[in-house]
Structure formats: C-alpha cells, structure tokens
Design a protein around this motif. Structure first.
Motif, PDB file in Angstrom:
ATOM      1  N   PRO A 192       9.492  88.212  31.983  1.00  0.00           N
ATOM      2  CA  PRO A 192       9.889  87.062  32.809  1.00  0.00           C
ATOM      3  C   PRO A 192      10.413  85.939  31.910  1.00  0.00           C
ATOM      4  O   PRO A 192      10.123  85.920  30.716  1.00  0.00           O
ATOM      5  CB  PRO A 192       8.574  86.662  33.487  1.00  0.00           C
ATOM      6  N   SER A 193      11.184  85.031  32.486  1.00  0.00           N
ATOM      7  CA  SER A 193      11.712  83.889  31.744  1.00  0.00           C
ATOM      8  C   SER A 193      10.555  83.093  31.138  1.00  0.00           C
ATOM      9  O   SER A 193       9.505  82.938  31.759  1.00  0.00           O
ATOM     10  CB  SER A 193      12.499  83.030  32.723  1.00  0.00           C
ATOM     11  N   LYS A 194      10.731  82.622  29.910  1.00  0.00           N
ATOM     12  CA  LYS A 194       9.622  81.878  29.287  1.00  0.00           C
ATOM     13  C   LYS A 194      10.136  80.874  28.269  1.00  0.00           C
ATOM     14  O   LYS A 194      11.296  80.916  27.860  1.00  0.00           O
ATOM     15  CB  LYS A 194       8.649  82.837  28.619  1.00  0.00           C
ATOM     16  N   THR A 195       9.257  79.978  27.839  1.00  0.00           N
ATOM     17  CA  THR A 195       9.596  79.010  26.788  1.00  0.00           C
ATOM     18  C   THR A 195       8.338  78.629  26.026  1.00  0.00           C
ATOM     19  O   THR A 195       7.239  78.677  26.579  1.00  0.00           O
ATOM     20  CB  THR A 195      10.247  77.745  27.376  1.00  0.00           C
ATOM     21  N   ALA A 196       8.509  78.270  24.765  1.00  0.00           N
ATOM     22  CA  ALA A 196       7.395  77.729  23.979  1.00  0.00           C
ATOM     23  C   ALA A 196       7.866  76.421  23.356  1.00  0.00           C
ATOM     24  O   ALA A 196       7.423  76.028  22.287  1.00  0.00           O
ATOM     25  CB  ALA A 196       6.959  78.718  22.923  1.00  0.00           C
ATOM     26  N   ASP A 197       8.784  75.746  24.050  1.00  0.00           N
ATOM     27  CA  ASP A 197       9.419  74.562  23.472  1.00  0.00           C
ATOM     28  C   ASP A 197       8.518  73.330  23.473  1.00  0.00           C
ATOM     29  O   ASP A 197       8.822  72.351  22.817  1.00  0.00           O
ATOM     30  CB  ASP A 197      10.738  74.253  24.192  1.00  0.00           C
ATOM     31  N   ILE A 198       7.437  73.338  24.255  1.00  0.00           N
ATOM     32  CA  ILE A 198       6.503  72.215  24.181  1.00  0.00           C
ATOM     33  C   ILE A 198       5.297  72.647  23.353  1.00  0.00           C
ATOM     34  O   ILE A 198       4.505  73.484  23.773  1.00  0.00           O
ATOM     35  CB  ILE A 198       6.071  71.729  25.590  1.00  0.00           C
ATOM     36  N   GLN A 199       5.210  72.113  22.178  1.00  0.00           N
ATOM     37  CA  GLN A 199       4.092  72.340  21.244  1.00  0.00           C
ATOM     38  C   GLN A 199       3.689  73.810  21.123  1.00  0.00           C
ATOM     39  O   GLN A 199       2.507  74.127  21.142  1.00  0.00           O
ATOM     40  CB  GLN A 199       2.911  71.467  21.667  1.00  0.00           C
ATOM     41  N   GLN A 200       4.677  74.689  21.058  1.00  0.00           N
ATOM     42  CA  GLN A 200       4.459  76.134  20.888  1.00  0.00           C
ATOM     43  C   GLN A 200       3.548  76.733  21.943  1.00  0.00           C
ATOM     44  O   GLN A 200       2.919  77.777  21.728  1.00  0.00           O
ATOM     45  CB  GLN A 200       3.878  76.446  19.488  1.00  0.00           C
ATOM     46  N   THR A 201       3.432  76.074  23.097  1.00  0.00           N
ATOM     47  CA  THR A 201       2.594  76.613  24.158  1.00  0.00           C
ATOM     48  C   THR A 201       3.465  77.420  25.109  1.00  0.00           C
ATOM     49  O   THR A 201       4.449  76.911  25.644  1.00  0.00           O
ATOM     50  CB  THR A 201       1.916  75.469  24.933  1.00  0.00           C
ATOM     51  N   ALA A 203       4.935  79.063  28.256  1.00  0.00           N
ATOM     52  CA  ALA A 203       4.929  78.823  29.699  1.00  0.00           C
ATOM     53  C   ALA A 203       5.952  79.766  30.323  1.00  0.00           C
ATOM     54  O   ALA A 203       7.047  79.935  29.787  1.00  0.00           O
ATOM     55  CB  ALA A 203       5.281  77.379  30.000  1.00  0.00           C
ATOM     56  N   ALA A 206      10.605  79.465  32.929  1.00  0.00           N
ATOM     57  CA  ALA A 206      11.336  78.293  32.444  1.00  0.00           C
ATOM     58  C   ALA A 206      12.525  78.023  33.363  1.00  0.00           C
ATOM     59  O   ALA A 206      12.616  76.971  33.975  1.00  0.00           O
ATOM     60  CB  ALA A 206      11.784  78.515  31.008  1.00  0.00           C
ATOM     61  N   HIS A 207      13.430  78.988  33.465  1.00  0.00           N
ATOM     62  CA  HIS A 207      14.593  78.818  34.349  1.00  0.00           C
ATOM     63  C   HIS A 207      14.843  80.028  35.232  1.00  0.00           C
ATOM     64  O   HIS A 207      15.370  79.906  36.317  1.00  0.00           O
ATOM     65  CB  HIS A 207      15.854  78.540  33.524  1.00  0.00           C
ATOM     66  N   GLY A 208      14.461  81.189  34.740  1.00  0.00           N
ATOM     67  CA  GLY A 208      14.671  82.415  35.504  1.00  0.00           C
ATOM     68  C   GLY A 208      13.385  82.793  36.226  1.00  0.00           C
ATOM     69  O   GLY A 208      12.531  81.940  36.475  1.00  0.00           O
TER      70      GLY A 208
END
Lengths: 219, 465
Positions: A192-201, A203, A206-208
C-alpha cells in the motif's frame, strides 16, 4: 531550442575522455526455484503490509464479497470488460448484497468527481508477480485503466500463482519489452502507499491506497 | 556571491535540536541500508555491475540521448533540451501557458530544485505545489530540502505539528504522525483533483524503449504523472541508460542504498501519453533534458564519474560531517559528499569551493556509493584545484613558510622534533581560534624515528640471544 540540443551534443562529442570501466561483473539476478517462489513472494508482501488471502478459482469472488461486507465497503470500482470483473458483478447479483458497482467504462474526465470523492475500493487483476520483492505487475490497459490501482483507498488485486516470476529481469525478458516496446504505463506495485517523511515514522495511505489486499489463486 | 559554508556549519553545530534530528535520522537510514545488504559478496558484485552500466551509458552519452529522443518522439512524448536553468524554466512555463495552466502539482525532483522552478512559476502567477509529503512540509515552511531523499529530515514531529497548526486552516496541534499524514493526504488529494499540470523528475530514462522510470513510495508521483491532462518530466542528461535490462540492478541498488527497501512501493514506467481508447493518463507528456554544467563535467575523465550518480543519498547518510551539520549548512541544492562534488562543478570553485573543505577524507561515502563513485578522490581533486589559487593570508603564510624550511632540511627537522618532544610540557595550551573547539595536542615523549630505532635495536638483540 534546437540550438540548445546542438550545443549540448557538440560539447559531449568534443570530450576526448572515455569512461569505459575495466571492471567486469558477474552479477546475475537471483533465480528462485518454483517452490521457493511463493514463500518468498508472500513473505515480502506481508513485510510491506499487504494483506494476503489464499483462495481458489471457485471461491475468490465469495472472498471478495466477504472483504467488502466485513470492511463495510459499498462503493466499488471494477472493470466490466475483464472475466474477473464480470464474475464479481455476477456474484453480487447472486448474493443480492448491498454493493454499488461503478464500471470504469468511460474516460476519467466523465466521472472524476465520483472517482475521487465516492469510490471506496477497486478490484483489478494483475498480470504477474515478482517473488524476490513481493511485487505485483500491473499493466493498465483499456479495460483496467491506470487510476484503478491508485485513487480508491482500498485496492483488491486478483493474482494467479501460475504467473509468479523470480525477479524483475525475468519479466522484462518474458514480455520482450526491449523489442516490442512497453505499454503506455507499466507499474510494479509492492504494497500500500506509504511514507516515512515525518521523523522516519511509517504511515500508510500517503496518497494512494491505504490498504492493498491480494487474492492469491493457487495453481 | 560566495557561499559561506564554514559560518553556516558552525551555526548548525550549535543547534542541538537540529543535531538530534539528524543523528536519529542518519542512524535509522544507515541501519536500514545495512540490513538490506546482508550478503557482502552480492553487494560487491551488484555495485560493480551498477558502476559498469552507468559508465557504459556515459561512454555513449550523446548517441543514447539522441536514441532516447527518437524513441520518446516515436512514443508520442515531446522532447525539449535546456542548457541552463533559465532555459528549462522557460520551456516548462511555455508548455503550461499553452494550456492556460493555473495549478501545477509536483512530484519530488531535485532537478526542479536545481532550476528553482517553484519560484519561477509562482512569479508568473502559477501555483506550483509540492506533493511529496516531505517536500510539502518543506514548502509550507518556506524552506528547501535538507536531504535529497528525505527532504524534511531536519524537522521532528513536534515542529511539523506546529507548522501544520500555524499554516493550515482548521488543523489542531497533534503529534500523531498518522493524523498529520492524513491532513496532507486530504489537502493534496483535492489538488491532484484540480491540477491542470503535473510535473515530475525521472530516475532512469531508457534509451532503447523511450521510457521514463520513476521510483516512489507515496503514490504522489503516480498522481502527478497520471491525473492532470499534461505531464512535464524534467531530468539531467546523465540519467539516460542504454537498455531496459539495465534497470533491475540499478533499481535494486537505488532503493536498498537509499532507504533499505528491497523495492519501493511504486515503480512507474511511462512510455507514452494516453493512447486512443485509453481512459486515463495525460494527453500530453513532455520531457525536458537539462545540461546545467553536466556536459562540462563530462570533459574531465576523473570528474566525469560524478555523472554516474543515481541520487540515492547513501553518501550523505554515512558522512560524519553531513550527519552533524545537516543539509542546510551546505547552502546548496545538493548537500553532503555528492553536493561537494556536484555544486563546485556547476557553480564554480569561487562560489562553492569552501564546501570542499567540509570533509575529513574518511572515505565512508566512497565505500557505500552504489555505483562506486570515488567521492573522496573527487573532493580531493576539487580541493587541489581550489588551493592552487592563493587563499592563505598573514600568519598562516608565515607558519607554512617556516614549516617548509624545517621539513626540507633533515638536520633542522631532527632538531625541531627533538626540541618538540623534550619540551612537550611547555607546548602552548591555546592556539586560538583552533583550540576554541579542540584540545591542544601535546607532542609525544619521543619522536617516531626514535621509537622505530629502539624497536629495531630490540629485535636485533633478541635475535642475538
């Protein structure tokens, strides 16, 4: 801007340096035995937070409806042109369940608002799988356009074990893309779409899609 | 205008919050990379392979660019060439103007930072919105990325929570990362829905098939390249590779070196705009090929290796200087070791020479580089070029002149080292400003020559016994 083109090419051609490296490499893409493939595929999918449901040709449509009812997903996007899309639609009629199906049979402009603001989930097929990285090979086409696997918050993909490959290199060879050219858009999706752009956490969503579910049909 | 790296580095070192943020992030990324390469032999083979692919592509760069152009045109992608950032901005602006575009959504692209595209477009009344979560945060704070892969790495979640509360309407302070990302998702979804233009970078451009490859986890790249009716991709000319079969090993090197992932969530291969009968995808795809100093780098056999870079960021993650001062202290688009090599070559040593000094030549960057760019060697070469110009003044010139004299005459050198070791207790405690941040060194009781002689004598005696 043809001057820019000529200037750049001229400068590159004027260079008398030759960067050929003397090193040789023996790297080969990792090949997996048939029986190892599914194990590795599932392991990688799970590591990337993808949900897996193992099922059969006979019962996958029922599994799909179970997902819809248990997650209270009523607005679905599907393809009326694929065999599996048609089977999904039939199963809904058979079970007379409360699922609204929207076919992706028009251009995105004609139903963009609905796509972005109402659709809760989508159902597509995938063309192949890559065991090494737990990857779904999605080749959007006229029946299953590009945005089906991107905009809806939940994406359920139907995958057949018989299409499972070892690695990405194998896919390129098999499809013979170097000779035949690629489809307009070819996608490798590995979770699934994901991000770790906030303090390597980490989530998800993200958008997808926030949730990616793979129905695996064993061969 | 000269970039004052030293001053910025000193200020960054004094910022304890910033240092904590970077320490945490660098440790995280190093661990991730390490666990993504469990087999060191495989890593070594793969790096050699990546090196070879990029070097081979560079050896045929002009031909491959022409081949890429021809195949893109055949596929329906419009190709533009730009020598300078100004030209690239003009090209992009003219495409947007032709479509009367008002809102452009952008995927992450360091080349677009290089040409300062957002400012150019904003000045002409076009909203240019970053959609990668990190880039969105950085743009909201009116800052620049401090890392080429994780742009908002210099901020912690408390700082981001305050930023969202201040800058976004109806958003309350929360330190929940899921909620913060949810806010970004909600706002940016509407922008994807409205946007008339999508802008992206390119990770690899395949000459033999005319394909643009994009690597990402969030899906914003796919949104930017799929939803708006026009997609404009911008890339440096060095991103072209010869064959499609070159892509799997490069992709593996990139994601594993950058974030320790075996593959990114999305690998997006774009070979054409929407074709007859297809129901989505952009009606037009444009590719802008930017030079901006790259053809100049190409002239020098050693420095040309810079162009192998696949922008993974591993060099900065492993750099003891970057991990302490952070990306902004460099004051350049590209920070860290690769920045120290790229920026002086693009903008000149007069402006960017100082940053080449921010390196201890420890070699870590060169050891982790997935395409084996000898970064320490390149930094040293640029340093040499820089110090070939006189920059020393006053006391420094005097001190070096004395040292040259002593070092050149063995007798004087012997006397000097004898005196330095025997009178070690009276050596100066403060050599300002050097000792402002360091303990003054105290010479050893004996010189190395003496110690070696003693050792030799000892071994001889033992042999006789």
């Amino acid at each position: 801007m043809s001057t820019a083109r000529n200037n750049i090419l001229q400068r590159l051609r004027a260079a008398n340096s030759s960067p050929i490296t003397k090193k040789t490499s023996n790297w080969q893409p990792p090949r997996l035995e048939k029986k190892e493939r599914l194990i590795q595929f599932k392991k990688s999918l799970l590591a990337a937070h993808t949900k897996i449901i193992e099922t059969t040709e006979e019962s996958w449509a029922q599994e799909l409806i179970k997902i819809a009812t248990s997650k209270h997903l009523t607005q679905w996007l599907y393809s009326p042109l694929t065999e599996s899309g048609i089977a999904f639609s039939k199963e809904i009629t058979n079970q007379a369940c409360d699922i609204q199906l929207t076919p992706y049979d028009q251009t995105v402009e004609a139903f963009k608002d609905q796509l972005f603001h109402q659709i809760e989930a989508s159902f597509t097929e995938v063309q192949a799988g890559i065991a090494e990285t737990g990857t779904l090979v999605v080749l959007p086409n006229k029946s299953e356009p590009r945005l089906m696997s991107l905009v809806p918050p939940v994406h359920v993909a139907l995958f057949r074990e018989s299409t499972l490959l070892s690695n990405f290199s194998e896919l390129i060879e098999l499809e013979d893309w170097a000779k035949k050219g690629l489809p307009s858009n070819a996608l490798l999706i590995s979770g699934p779409s994901k991000t770790a752009d906030i303090q390597q956490t980490l989530a998800y969503g993200a958008h997808g899609p926030k949730t990616l579910i793979v129905l695996i049909i064993r061969s | 205008m000269k970039n004052h790296f030293r001053e910025q580095a000193v200020n960054a070192l004094a910022d304890t919050e910033l240092r904590d943020n970077f320490r945490g992030a660098m440790d995280f990324l190093r661990d991730k990379r390490l666990s993504a390469f469990p087999d060191s032999d495989e890593l070594s083979e793969l790096r050699t392979h990546g090196h070879q692919i990029k070097a081979k592509s560079l050896s045929r760069l002009p031909e491959l660019l022409e081949q890429l152009e021809a195949n893109c045109i055949k596929n329906g992608i419009q190709v533009h060439w730009a020598e300078t950032p100004e030209q690239a901005c003009e090209i992009i602006h003219s495409v947007i103007k032709k479509h009367d575009g008002k809102l452009a959504v952008k995927g992450k692209s360091m080349v677009s930072e290089e040409i300062a595209l957002n400012h150019y477009l904003e000045a002409r009344g076009i909203e240019s919105l970053e959609s990668d979560m990190g880039e969105y945060i950085v743009q909201l704070a009116d800052e620049t990325p401090s890392h080429i892969i994780m742009p908002a790495i210099h901020k912690n979640k408390e700082q981001i929570a305050h930023l969202f509360e201040d800058k976004i309407e109806d958003v309350k302070y929360t330190e929940s990362v899921d909620e913060l990302i949810g806010t970004g998702r909600r706002i940016l979804r509407e922008k994807f829905f409205e946007a008339d233009i999508g802008i992206s970078g390119v990770n690899f451009a395949v000459a033999e098939t005319g394909t643009l490859c994009l690597v990402e986890n969030e899906g914003n790249g796919r949104m930017c390249t799929t939803v708006p009716p026009v997609h404009i991709a911008i890339t440096g000319i060095e991103k072209v590779v010869e064959k499609l079969s070159d892509i799997p090993p490069l992709l593996s090197l990139l994601t594993r070196s950058a974030t320790g992932q075996n593959i990114s969530t999305y690998f997006n291969m774009i070979s054409s705009p929407r074709k007859e009968g297809e129901k989505d995808g952009p009606e037009e795809v444009h590719l802008v090929l930017l030079d901006n100093g790259r053809s100049k780098m190409f002239q020098d056999e050693t420095l040309q290796q810079t162009l192998r870079c696949i922008r993974c960021g591993a060099c900065m993650n492993h750099c003891p200087v970057y991990s302490r001062i952070g990306g902004h202290a460099y004051g350049t688009v590209y920070p860290g070791p690769i920045g120290q090599v790229v920026m002086p070559q693009i903008e000149g040593l007069d402006k960017q020479g100082e940053m080449t000094e921010g390196c201890s030549l420890n070699g870590a960057c060169g050891e982790v580089c997935p395409v084996e760019i000898p970064l320490p060697k390149l930094i040293r070469k640029l340093r040499e070029q820089k110090s070939a110009r006189p920059s020393r003044q006053g006391k420094e010139v005097f001190a070096w002149a004395i040292w040259k004299k002593i070092y050149g005459i063995p007798f004087l050198y012997k006397c000097f080292t004898y005196a330095a070791t025997r009178f070690r207790h009276v050596s100066p405690k403060s050599i300002s400003p050097w000792t402002d941040y360091r303990t003054a060194p105290k010479p050893a009781p004996k010189t190395l020559h003496e110690l070696m002689l003693e050792k030799e004598r000892l071994t001889k005696m033992q042999r006789i016994k």
